[in-house]
Motif scaffolding. Structure first.
Motif, PDB file in Angstrom:
ATOM      1  N   ASP A 100      -6.329  -5.159  -0.629  1.00 54.75           N
ATOM      2  CA  ASP A 100      -5.243  -5.280  -1.737  1.00 54.75           C
ATOM      3  C   ASP A 100      -3.746  -4.925  -1.003  1.00 54.75           C
ATOM      4  N   PHE A 101      -3.625  -4.376  -0.079  1.00 49.30           N
ATOM      5  CA  PHE A 101      -2.399  -3.927   0.319  1.00 49.30           C
ATOM      6  C   PHE A 101      -1.661  -5.109   0.881  1.00 49.30           C
ATOM      7  N   ASP A 102      -0.448  -5.333   0.261  1.00 45.71           N
ATOM      8  CA  ASP A 102       0.532  -6.254   0.285  1.00 45.71           C
ATOM      9  C   ASP A 102       1.637  -5.991   1.483  1.00 45.71           C
ATOM     10  N   LEU A 103       1.329  -6.531   2.663  1.00 46.99           N
ATOM     11  CA  LEU A 103       2.208  -6.109   3.941  1.00 46.99           C
ATOM     12  C   LEU A 103       3.536  -6.776   3.867  1.00 46.99           C
ATOM     13  N   SER A 104       3.486  -7.832   2.999  1.00 48.12           N
ATOM     14  CA  SER A 104       4.720  -8.817   3.041  1.00 48.12           C
ATOM     15  C   SER A 104       6.001  -8.233   1.876  1.00 48.12           C
ATOM     16  N   ASP A 105       5.523  -7.311   1.300  1.00 49.04           N
ATOM     17  CA  ASP A 105       6.713  -6.714   0.244  1.00 49.04           C
ATOM     18  C   ASP A 105       6.772  -5.421   0.389  1.00 49.04           C
ATOM     19  N   PRO A 106       7.377  -4.693   1.408  1.00 48.66           N
ATOM     20  CA  PRO A 106       7.380  -3.262   1.206  1.00 48.66           C
ATOM     21  C   PRO A 106       8.574  -2.635   0.158  1.00 48.66           C
ATOM     22  N   SER A 107       9.189  -3.598  -0.718  1.00 52.75           N
ATOM     23  CA  SER A 107      10.070  -3.192  -1.819  1.00 52.75           C
ATOM     24  C   SER A 107       9.456  -2.803  -3.050  1.00 52.75           C
ATOM     25  N   VAL A 108       7.904  -3.004  -2.887  1.00 50.63           N
ATOM     26  CA  VAL A 108       7.272  -2.539  -4.258  1.00 50.63           C
ATOM     27  C   VAL A 108       7.289  -0.912  -4.247  1.00 50.63           C
ATOM     28  N   ASP A 109       7.406  -0.387  -5.534  1.00 52.04           N
ATOM     29  CA  ASP A 109       7.602   0.829  -5.766  1.00 52.04           C
ATOM     30  C   ASP A 109       6.381   1.847  -5.268  1.00 52.04           C
ATOM     31  N   ASP A 110       5.271   1.442  -5.380  1.00 52.73           N
ATOM     32  CA  ASP A 110       4.040   2.268  -4.731  1.00 52.73           C
ATOM     33  C   ASP A 110       3.576   2.048  -3.244  1.00 52.73           C
ATOM     34  N   TYR A 111       4.659   0.998  -2.789  1.00 55.84           N
ATOM     35  CA  TYR A 111       4.028   0.748  -1.226  1.00 55.84           C
ATOM     36  C   TYR A 111       3.657   2.081  -0.356  1.00 55.84           C
ATOM     37  N   MET A 112       4.521   3.044  -0.301  1.00 53.09           N
ATOM     38  CA  MET A 112       4.241   4.309   0.489  1.00 53.09           C
ATOM     39  C   MET A 112       3.072   5.104  -0.106  1.00 53.09           C
ATOM     40  N   VAL A 113       3.034   4.950  -1.343  1.00 56.47           N
ATOM     41  CA  VAL A 113       1.930   5.775  -2.016  1.00 56.47           C
ATOM     42  C   VAL A 113       0.526   5.039  -1.590  1.00 56.47           C
ATOM     43  N   LYS A 114       0.632   3.612  -1.503  1.00 53.66           N
ATOM     44  CA  LYS A 114      -0.809   2.957  -1.256  1.00 53.66           C
ATOM     45  C   LYS A 114      -0.982   3.366   0.155  1.00 53.66           C
ATOM     46  N   LEU A 115       0.039   3.138   1.084  1.00 54.42           N
ATOM     47  CA  LEU A 115      -0.275   3.372   2.471  1.00 54.42           C
ATOM     48  C   LEU A 115      -0.859   4.840   2.834  1.00 54.42           C
ATOM     49  N   THR A 116      -0.356   6.051   2.069  1.00 53.06           N
ATOM     50  CA  THR A 116      -0.660   7.192   2.215  1.00 53.06           C
ATOM     51  C   THR A 116      -2.205   7.238   1.549  1.00 53.06           C
ATOM     52  N   GLN A 117      -2.692   6.504   0.763  1.00 55.61           N
ATOM     53  CA  GLN A 117      -4.112   6.645   0.219  1.00 55.61           C
ATOM     54  C   GLN A 117      -4.827   5.827   1.151  1.00 55.61           C
ATOM     55  N   ILE A 118      -4.348   4.854   1.619  1.00 59.62           N
ATOM     56  CA  ILE A 118      -5.214   4.231   2.768  1.00 59.62           C
ATOM     57  C   ILE A 118      -5.410   5.266   3.826  1.00 59.62           C
ATOM     58  N   ARG A 119      -4.560   6.065   4.268  1.00 62.57           N
ATOM     59  CA  ARG A 119      -4.514   6.880   5.599  1.00 62.57           C
ATOM     60  C   ARG A 119      -5.589   8.003   5.181  1.00 62.57           C
ATOM     61  N   SER A 120      -5.559   8.499   3.873  1.00 60.93           N
ATOM     62  CA  SER A 120      -6.406   9.450   3.477  1.00 60.93           C
ATOM     63  C   SER A 120      -7.823   9.092   3.403  1.00 60.93           C
ATOM     64  N   LYS A 121      -8.051   7.964   2.714  1.00 63.58           N
ATOM     65  CA  LYS A 121      -9.424   7.359   3.024  1.00 63.58           C
ATOM     66  C   LYS A 121      -9.865   6.976   4.310  1.00 63.58           C
ATOM     67  N   PHE A 122      -9.139   6.751   5.214  1.00 70.33           N
ATOM     68  CA  PHE A 122      -9.481   6.447   6.521  1.00 70.33           C
ATOM     69  C   PHE A 122     -10.068   7.778   7.155  1.00 70.33           C
ATOM     70  N   LYS A 123      -9.163   9.108   6.966  1.00 72.87           N
ATOM     71  CA  LYS A 123      -9.773  10.145   7.421  1.00 72.87           C
ATOM     72  C   LYS A 123     -11.167  10.527   6.940  1.00 72.87           C
ATOM     73  N   GLN A 124     -11.302  10.232   5.495  1.00 72.75           N
ATOM     74  CA  GLN A 124     -12.751  10.490   4.964  1.00 72.75           C
ATOM     75  C   GLN A 124     -13.635   9.820   5.661  1.00 72.75           C
ATOM     76  N   VAL A 125     -13.222   8.537   5.709  1.00 68.47           N
ATOM     77  CA  VAL A 125     -14.281   7.662   6.549  1.00 68.47           C
ATOM     78  C   VAL A 125     -14.496   8.075   7.863  1.00 68.47           C
ATOM     79  N   SER A 126     -13.732   8.422   8.704  1.00 71.69           N
ATOM     80  CA  SER A 126     -13.686   8.896   9.961  1.00 71.69           C
ATOM     81  C   SER A 126     -14.730  10.392  10.108  1.00 71.69           C
ATOM     82  N   SER A 127     -14.335  11.005   9.006  1.00 71.25           N
ATOM     83  CA  SER A 127     -14.962  12.316   8.764  1.00 71.25           C
ATOM     84  C   SER A 127     -16.495  12.263   8.464  1.00 71.25           C
ATOM     85  N   LEU A 128     -16.727  11.334   7.526  1.00 67.95           N
ATOM     86  CA  LEU A 128     -18.342  10.929   7.318  1.00 67.95           C
ATOM     87  C   LEU A 128     -18.968  10.138   8.692  1.00 67.95           C
TER      88      LEU A 128
END
Length: 152
Positions: A100-128
């Protein structure tokens, strides 16, 4: 022309000459400002473009890394017949976030929020999984203690 008219014309020519000399500094200052402003704008656009390309490349590599990591581990767990575990649910969640993460439009308001959520979820998956994995940005790590060079 009479002699008095010649003097008046000479006085006017001298006045124009002095006015042009006095105004030259102001004219050169304005011209220099205009040229400097244009060159500064051009350099700023070029530097901003280059930085944007570099930043976009880093984010693209990071998202690609996460995507490959998830697909690889998901495939491994499916072969181990661990399809209904928390790990698989976390993988599915992260995979959905990545798709769902749209790499082509970084001007979206929640772009960095979504990127941070992805990073957090990746840490969770790595921990599992019980693995410590971190995306490497491609730069060589700096050594705090470089190896001594031996020369004879």
């Amino acid at each position: 022309m009479t002699e008095s008219e010649d003097r008046i014309t000479d006085d006017i020519d001298r006045a124009d000459l002095f006015d042009s000399i006095i105004c030259a500094e102001e004219r050169f200052e304005k011209d220099g400002f205009s040229v400097g402003k244009k060159e500064g704008k051009d350099r700023g656009l070029k530097n901003g473009f280059q930085k944007g390309i570099g930043f976009g490349k880093q984010i693209g590599e990071e998202i690609g890394f996460y995507h490959g990591f998830v697909l690889t581990w998901k495939n491994i767990l499916e072969k181990k017949d661990e399809r209904n575990t928390r790990k698989m649910k976390a993988f599915a969640s992260l995979l959905g976030m990545l798709e769902d993460f749209d790499l082509s439009d970084p001007s979206v308001d929640d772009y960095m929020v979504k990127l941070t959520q992805i990073r957090s979820k990746f840490k969770q998956v790595s921990s599992l999984l019980g693995v410590q994995v971190q995306h490497d940005d491609g730069e060589a790590p700096e050594r705090s203690n470089p190896q001594p060079s031996f020369s004879f």
